[in-house]
Design an enzyme around this catalytic site. Structure first.
Site, PDB file in Angstrom:
ATOM      1  N   TYR A  17     101.244 -32.372  12.625  1.00  0.00           N
ATOM      2  CA  TYR A  17     102.003 -32.092  13.859  1.00  0.00           C
ATOM      3  C   TYR A  17     103.231 -33.172  13.633  1.00  0.00           C
ATOM      4  O   TYR A  17     103.909 -33.654  14.745  1.00  0.00           O
ATOM      5  CB  TYR A  17     101.414 -32.758  14.956  1.00  0.00           C
ATOM      6  CG  TYR A  17     100.495 -31.453  15.664  1.00  0.00           C
ATOM      7  CD1 TYR A  17      99.547 -30.755  14.770  1.00  0.00           C
ATOM      8  CD2 TYR A  17     100.476 -31.438  17.097  1.00  0.00           C
ATOM      9  CE1 TYR A  17      98.816 -29.950  15.532  1.00  0.00           C
ATOM     10  CE2 TYR A  17      99.832 -30.372  17.478  1.00  0.00           C
ATOM     11  CZ  TYR A  17      98.825 -29.553  16.653  1.00  0.00           C
ATOM     12  OH  TYR A  17      98.053 -28.486  17.335  1.00  0.00           O
ATOM     13  N   LYS A  37      89.930 -31.136   3.938  1.00  0.00           N
ATOM     14  CA  LYS A  37      89.991 -29.995   3.137  1.00  0.00           C
ATOM     15  C   LYS A  37      90.310 -30.268   1.795  1.00  0.00           C
ATOM     16  O   LYS A  37      91.420 -29.885   1.082  1.00  0.00           O
ATOM     17  CB  LYS A  37      91.071 -28.667   3.821  1.00  0.00           C
ATOM     18  CG  LYS A  37      90.912 -27.484   2.877  1.00  0.00           C
ATOM     19  CD  LYS A  37      89.674 -26.843   2.867  1.00  0.00           C
ATOM     20  CE  LYS A  37      89.567 -25.446   2.011  1.00  0.00           C
ATOM     21  NZ  LYS A  37      88.294 -24.766   2.011  1.00  0.00           N
ATOM     22  N   ASP A  94      86.470 -25.595   6.701  1.00  0.00           N
ATOM     23  CA  ASP A  94      85.779 -24.289   6.917  1.00  0.00           C
ATOM     24  C   ASP A  94      84.159 -24.340   7.157  1.00  0.00           C
ATOM     25  O   ASP A  94      83.614 -23.629   8.099  1.00  0.00           O
ATOM     26  CB  ASP A  94      86.071 -23.293   5.773  1.00  0.00           C
ATOM     27  CG  ASP A  94      85.964 -24.116   4.558  1.00  0.00           C
ATOM     28  OD1 ASP A  94      85.513 -25.440   4.227  1.00  0.00           O
ATOM     29  OD2 ASP A  94      86.111 -23.358   3.411  1.00  0.00           O
ATOM     30  N   ASP A 146      92.468 -29.945  16.373  1.00  0.00           N
ATOM     31  CA  ASP A 146      93.129 -29.036  17.548  1.00  0.00           C
ATOM     32  C   ASP A 146      92.192 -27.747  17.357  1.00  0.00           C
ATOM     33  O   ASP A 146      91.672 -27.278  18.367  1.00  0.00           O
ATOM     34  CB  ASP A 146      94.405 -28.723  17.138  1.00  0.00           C
ATOM     35  CG  ASP A 146      95.060 -27.657  18.125  1.00  0.00           C
ATOM     36  OD1 ASP A 146      94.824 -27.647  19.376  1.00  0.00           O
ATOM     37  OD2 ASP A 146      95.525 -26.632  17.777  1.00  0.00           O
ATOM     38  N   ASP A 186      88.946 -26.260  20.170  1.00  0.00           N
ATOM     39  CA  ASP A 186      88.977 -24.984  20.889  1.00  0.00           C
ATOM     40  C   ASP A 186      87.454 -24.433  20.470  1.00  0.00           C
ATOM     41  O   ASP A 186      87.113 -23.613  21.381  1.00  0.00           O
ATOM     42  CB  ASP A 186      90.102 -24.053  20.407  1.00  0.00           C
ATOM     43  CG  ASP A 186      91.125 -24.047  21.474  1.00  0.00           C
ATOM     44  OD1 ASP A 186      91.698 -25.006  22.196  1.00  0.00           O
ATOM     45  OD2 ASP A 186      91.768 -23.069  21.856  1.00  0.00           O
TER      46      ASP A 186
HETATM   47  C1  IPM Z   1      96.134 -29.010  22.641  1.00  0.00           C
HETATM   48  C2  IPM Z   1      97.254 -27.856  22.753  1.00  0.00           C
HETATM   49  C3  IPM Z   1      98.287 -28.597  22.138  1.00  0.00           C
HETATM   50  C4  IPM Z   1      98.012 -29.048  20.718  1.00  0.00           C
HETATM   51  C5  IPM Z   1      99.470 -27.465  22.098  1.00  0.00           C
HETATM   52  C6  IPM Z   1      99.700 -26.917  23.405  1.00  0.00           C
HETATM   53  C7  IPM Z   1     100.667 -28.116  21.645  1.00  0.00           C
HETATM   54  O1  IPM Z   1      96.454 -27.124  22.056  1.00  0.00           O
HETATM   55  O2  IPM Z   1      96.168 -30.166  23.324  1.00  0.00           O
HETATM   56  O3  IPM Z   1      95.141 -28.906  22.121  1.00  0.00           O
HETATM   57  O4  IPM Z   1      98.075 -28.402  19.669  1.00  0.00           O
HETATM   58  O5  IPM Z   1      97.915 -30.228  20.625  1.00  0.00           O
HETATM   59 MN    MN Z   2      94.628 -26.971  21.189  1.00  0.00          MN
END
Ligand code: IPM
Ligand code: MN
Length: 347
Positions: free
Chosen positions: A135, A185, A218, A242, A246
């Protein structure tokens, strides 16, 4: 009475209603514990962008610097403002400017929530590097729009950045169950990820009480589904973290339960607390957003402010509500009903 100055940035979509819910719960918890929260709301969002041409004013960062913490809802409304504009204009600059290098995301099943795995109990703390890595924003494009077009996006891993996030992970592992999973990785990315593994090995010598395992991203993705109970603290780079968080949200029942804290461990600037979910344009006007992720993030804020009793009371209230089946399935209860159940449990 002790009072904390909190900057509220509801942002876009469901960010508004969930932040409002969290704020109500936090205010009640503060009163119960004998301190107060003084909130100042900033309307910075995609709406704000359409009115002013920027996501926040030029002195936005300096304005926020004076607060004890930031509570954020969600940023982004891609139908009206490109995500790359809205996120690089508000959320990401705050994380970087305030050196919130540790993004902490707990993944566990709340009582009454089954989750898609139908698994037993698990309790994972994902610690995501939050200021550099993939990032970093270093790169560019040339020959735009031609057959020779090139896009370069360079990941940047600094010794300082990698060391501090891993050290943070080791400290958390020591406080918890003593296991640290470092995610890279390094079989494919032979510079940055091999470097990360080296730093992990070097720091491990300082933490003989912590058991370290290196995983490739992975394999970690598979493990989080197949054997989540085997994991304690998981440390990963910005993008890997990130994606894994999720996945963590999914196994804990959905994004409506996933809390997060962007921490500046050195306390040289405010930390920021926000649910993992985004603005959810698809359900933004239905009144059914689950406020639990935002409320839980608020509990993490109270903990960070040094109010562990109030934080524990908020967590207990969330758990009392979900144990009664409130907010445990998407769309089953309205935002206001879930908030009311948490408030009632707090009383
Ligand atoms: C998160 C979100 C953000 C990230 C996006 C919205 C830029 O997905 O906080 O996980 O990737 O950090
Ligand atoms: Mn995210």
């Amino acid at each position: 009475m002790k009072s904390y100055k909190i900057a509220l940035i509801p942002g876009d979509g469901i960010g508004g209603p969930v932040t409002e819910a969290a704020w109500e719960v936090l205010g009640r918890a503060a009163r119960g514990a004998g301190f107060s929260l003084e909130g100042t709301t900033f309307p910075w969002s995609c709406d704000f962008y359409e009115r002013t041409g920027t996501m926040m004013p030029a002195d936005g960062i300096e304005t926020l610097r004076g607060f004890d913490a930031i509570l954020l809802g969600a940023v982004g409304w891609p139908a009206r403002v490109p995500d790359a504009v809205s996120l690089h204009g508000l959320l990401l600059p705050i994380r970087k400017a305030f050196v919130q290098y540790a993004n902490i995301r707990p993944h566990r099943l709340l009582p009454g929530v089954e989750g898609p795995l139908r698994a037993g109990a698990f309790d994972i703390l994902c610690i995501r590097e939050n200021t550099e890595g993939e990032y970093s924003g270093a790169g560019g494009r040339v020959h735009n729009g031609t057959d020779d077009e090139v896009a370069v996006e360079t990941s940047i891993f600094t010794r300082k950045g990698v060391e501090r996030i891993l050290r943070f992970g080791f400290e958390e592992a020591r406080r918890r169950r003593g296991r640290l999973a470092s995610v890279t990785k390094s079989n494919a990315q032979k510079h940055s990820m091999v470097f990360w593994d080296e730093v992990t090995a070097r720091l491990a010598a300082d933490y003989p009480d912590v058991t370290v395992t290196n995983y490739h991203i992975d394999a970690m993705a598979a493990r989080m589904v197949m054997a989540p109970e085997s994991l304690d603290v998981v440390v990963a780079s910005n993008l890997f973290g990130d994606i894994l968080t999720d996945l963590g949200a999914a196994i804990q029942g959905g994004l409506g339960f996933a809390a997060s804290a962007n921490i500046n461990p050195d306390r040289t600037a405010p930390s920021m607390f926000e649910p993992v979910h985004g603005s959810a344009p698809d359900i933004a006007h239905l009144g059914i957003a689950n406020p639990i992720a935002a409320i839980w993030s608020g509990a993490m804020m109270l903990e960070h402010l040094g109010e562990p009793a109030a934080a524990a009371a908020v967590m207990a209230a969330i758990e009392a509500a979900t144990a009664r089946g409130i907010g445990t399935e998407p769309g089953k209860h309205r935002t206001t009903e879930i908030t009311a159940a948490v408030l009632a449990a707090l009383a």
